[in-house]
Scaffold this motif. Structure first.
Motif, mmCIF file in Angstrom:
data_model
loop_
_atom_site.group_PDB
_atom_site.id
_atom_site.type_symbol
_atom_site.label_atom_id
_atom_site.label_comp_id
_atom_site.label_asym_id
_atom_site.label_seq_id
_atom_site.Cartn_x
_atom_site.Cartn_y
_atom_site.Cartn_z
ATOM 1 N N ASP A 1 20.958 19.255 25.794
ATOM 2 C CA ASP A 1 20.325 18.464 26.842
ATOM 3 C C ASP A 1 19.689 17.222 26.412
ATOM 4 O O ASP A 1 19.578 16.449 27.214
ATOM 5 C CB ASP A 1 19.682 19.625 27.760
ATOM 6 C CG ASP A 1 20.357 20.691 28.156
ATOM 7 O OD1 ASP A 1 21.775 20.584 28.526
ATOM 8 O OD2 ASP A 1 19.889 21.819 28.312
ATOM 9 N N VAL A 2 19.020 17.351 25.312
ATOM 10 C CA VAL A 2 18.306 16.351 24.616
ATOM 11 C C VAL A 2 19.243 15.389 24.332
ATOM 12 O O VAL A 2 18.872 14.079 24.641
ATOM 13 C CB VAL A 2 17.670 17.048 23.274
ATOM 14 C CG1 VAL A 2 16.822 15.610 22.427
ATOM 15 C CG2 VAL A 2 16.619 17.964 23.652
ATOM 16 N N LEU A 3 20.432 15.583 23.809
ATOM 17 C CA LEU A 3 21.298 14.286 23.501
ATOM 18 C C LEU A 3 21.618 13.556 24.864
ATOM 19 O O LEU A 3 21.928 12.335 24.855
ATOM 20 C CB LEU A 3 22.548 14.765 22.747
ATOM 21 C CG LEU A 3 22.726 15.196 21.488
ATOM 22 C CD1 LEU A 3 23.801 15.994 21.169
ATOM 23 C CD2 LEU A 3 22.233 14.204 20.633
ATOM 24 N N GLY A 4 21.571 14.297 25.898
ATOM 25 C CA GLY A 4 21.991 13.623 27.240
ATOM 26 C C GLY A 4 20.923 13.206 28.195
ATOM 27 O O GLY A 4 21.164 12.963 29.396
ATOM 28 N N SER A 5 19.807 13.171 27.658
ATOM 29 C CA SER A 5 18.543 12.967 28.224
ATOM 30 C C SER A 5 17.922 11.681 27.753
ATOM 31 O O SER A 5 18.039 11.092 26.799
ATOM 32 C CB SER A 5 17.573 14.023 28.362
ATOM 33 O OG SER A 5 16.898 14.134 27.238
ATOM 34 N N ALA A 6 16.898 11.295 28.496
ATOM 35 C CA ALA A 6 15.907 10.241 27.784
ATOM 36 C C ALA A 6 15.104 10.378 26.757
ATOM 37 O O ALA A 6 14.801 9.585 25.974
ATOM 38 C CB ALA A 6 14.964 9.759 29.111
#
Length: 340
Positions: free
Chosen positions: A121-126
């Motif tokens: 999720d961190v990879l796909g978030s700001a």
């Protein structure tokens, strides 16, 4: 706890998978154990449960008042070691793993705190860059954890973690090929023909001077938390084995390559190898070793697909196992290391 709230059940792509969740007595016993585990920490449920059923685990998200969710996990007999391993890792390498709230090692049950944001999720978030370099630090930290675990390898095996030791892999391949019912004759013939070469790879990797230890075996971006910048927590040890540590690089490297392109592999490889440098080892030797382990790690992945709940149709597991066996016939990307 709102006992009248219905459970939300997710079966994913396995609607017909058989798990203990279908047994009312098992559910009552397991959830009663989890409730007592919560109570021992002054916690109680406050909402409906979300249940995730797969052929390899039962996972229950329990809403808990005053904190993030708590997770109950049940493993099949073949991976029941995960509960005891998780508890042991929380003592041996506490900076890298979750500390369980309760464990029943005999039954393969764990009660775990929420670990924060998934790395995926961190990879796909700001919060984090969508950049292959984001994998570098977790790989360094994971390798550092493996090095710290080297003195505990025998104790890890005593916990029931399966062995996939480098010297034993040729025999493991023989048994898997002989018992395979999914691969076509051409695939089986090719694997048998590869056997002498594989034995040479194992002998060379053993001679690299890095002992077998814990291999997560499935370290993709959904198997680690990123609770805060620069810190990572590794979890979900049901596929683990005692193997050459470099076999762990296979899964994250493949995933990063598929997402960002194979040109990212040398940088990620070198980040993973940083903690292993020294003791007279050259970078070229380490790169050669990780290239060998890339191939050999496919055997451990194939074996892990047999760890399903009893009664589960073997088709999915056999197909995945066969897919990983065929990985042995594929050369690693040339950007990774020296050719084999």
């Amino acid at each position: 706890m709102q006992r009248d709230a219905p459970d939300i059940v997710d079966r994913g792509q396995y609607p017909n998978a058989l798990t203990p969740w279908e047994q009312e007595t098992w559910r009552e016993e397991a959830l009663g154990w989890a409730e007592r585990g919560l109570a021992a920490h002054g916690l109680r449920e406050t909402g409906p449960r979300k249940v995730r059923l797969r052929p390899w685990s039962v996972l229950v998200r329990m809403s808990v008042g005053g904190r993030d969710a708590v997770w109950f996990k049940a493993n099949p007999p073949a991976s029941a070691f995960e509960a005891g391993l998780t508890e042991a890792l929380s003592r041996w390498v506490p900076a890298y793993v979750l500390k369980p709230l309760a464990v029943d090692a005999g039954r393969g049950w764990s009660l775990l705190p929420d670990g924060g944001a998934l790395f995926r999720d961190v990879l796909g978030s700001a919060r984090g860059p969508v950049d292959p370099r984001a994998w570098e630090e977790p790989l360094r930290q994971y390798a550092g954890m493996q090095r710290e675990l080297l003195p505990y390898t025998e104790q890890i095996e005593l916990l029931g973690v399966p062995g996939a030791r480098t010297a034993a892999l040729p025999g493991t391949l023989d048994r898997m090929v002989d018992g395979n019912t999914v691969l076509d004759p051409a695939g089986l013939k090719a694997l048998r023909a590869l056997r002498p070469r594989l034995a040479e790879w194992c002998e060379e990797l053993e001679g690299a001077g890095i002992a077998d230890t814990l291999d997560h075996s499935d370290l993709h971006d959904g198997q680690l938390f990123a609770p805060e910048p620069g810190r990572f927590t590794f979890f979900d040890w049901g596929d683990a084995a005692v193997a050459h540590p470099f076999c762990s690089f296979l899964v994250p490297a493949r995933q990063a390559s598929e997402r960002f392109g194979p040109e990212t592999l040398p940088r990620l490889r070198d980040a993973y190898l940083e903690p292993w440098e020294g003791n007279g080892r050259t970078k070229a030797e380490l790169r050669r070793a990780v290239s060998l382990a890339w191939r050999l790690g496919a055997i451990g992945r194939a074996v892990s697909w047999g760890r399903l709940f009893p009664g589960t149709s073997g088709t999915a597991g056999e197909e995945e196992s066969a897919r990983w066996l065929l990985e042995l016939l594929t050369e690693p990307p040339p950007q990774l290391s020296l050719p084999l």
